[in-house]
Design a protein around this motif. Structure first.
Motif, short mmCIF file in Angstrom:
data_model
loop_
_atom_site.label_atom_id
_atom_site.label_comp_id
_atom_site.label_asym_id
_atom_site.label_seq_id
_atom_site.Cartn_x
_atom_site.Cartn_y
_atom_site.Cartn_z
N UNK A 21 0.84 -1.18 0.00
CA UNK A 21 0.00 0.00 0.00
C UNK A 21 0.89 1.24 0.00
N UNK A 22 0.58 2.20 -0.83
CA UNK A 22 1.42 3.40 -0.93
C UNK A 22 1.07 4.41 0.16
N UNK A 23 2.01 5.27 0.45
CA UNK A 23 1.79 6.33 1.43
C UNK A 23 1.15 7.52 0.72
N UNK A 24 0.11 8.06 1.30
CA UNK A 24 -0.59 9.22 0.75
C UNK A 24 -0.36 10.42 1.67
N UNK A 25 -0.52 11.64 1.13
CA UNK A 25 -0.30 12.83 1.96
C UNK A 25 -1.25 12.84 3.16
N UNK A 26 -0.80 13.47 4.23
CA UNK A 26 -1.64 13.61 5.43
C UNK A 26 -2.81 14.53 5.13
N UNK A 27 -3.94 14.23 5.76
CA UNK A 27 -5.13 15.10 5.66
C UNK A 27 -5.05 16.06 6.84
N UNK A 28 -4.90 17.34 6.54
CA UNK A 28 -4.76 18.35 7.59
C UNK A 28 -5.80 19.45 7.40
N UNK A 29 -6.05 20.19 8.45
CA UNK A 29 -6.94 21.34 8.38
C UNK A 29 -8.41 20.98 8.29
N UNK A 30 -8.77 19.78 8.65
CA UNK A 30 -10.15 19.33 8.53
C UNK A 30 -10.79 19.27 9.90
N UNK A 31 -11.97 19.87 10.02
CA UNK A 31 -12.77 19.72 11.23
C UNK A 31 -13.31 18.30 11.25
N UNK A 32 -13.32 17.67 12.39
CA UNK A 32 -13.73 16.27 12.46
C UNK A 32 -15.17 16.03 12.02
#
Length: 68
Positions: free
Chosen positions: A1-12
């Motif tokens: 499985x490849x590494x994907x960018x982190x998801x940031x700045x998102x309200x839960x």
């Protein structure tokens, strides 16, 4: 499985929409615009976090779920 960018700045509580197909820009723009429309009887504001990064192109459901 490849590494994907982190998801940031998102309200839960924001809906998360990840673009994984880059073949039709107009379709993506139409979907994004529709998702941002107020909804419900009281016209509630849409809270959506879009990920539109070609690094996610072709990601599988499992890859997306692991990344987020």
């Amino acid at each position: 499985m490849r590494a994907l960018p982190a998801v940031t700045g998102r309200d839960e509580f924001d809906a998360l929409v990840v673009r994984i197909d880059y073949h039709d820009d107009q379709a993506w723009q139409d979907v994004a615009a529709a998702l941002m429309q107020p909804w419900g009887d009281r016209q509630c504001e849409a809270h959506v976090h879009f990920i539109d990064d070609p690094a996610w192109a072709g990601a599988t459901v499992d890859e997306v779920l692991t990344a987020v």
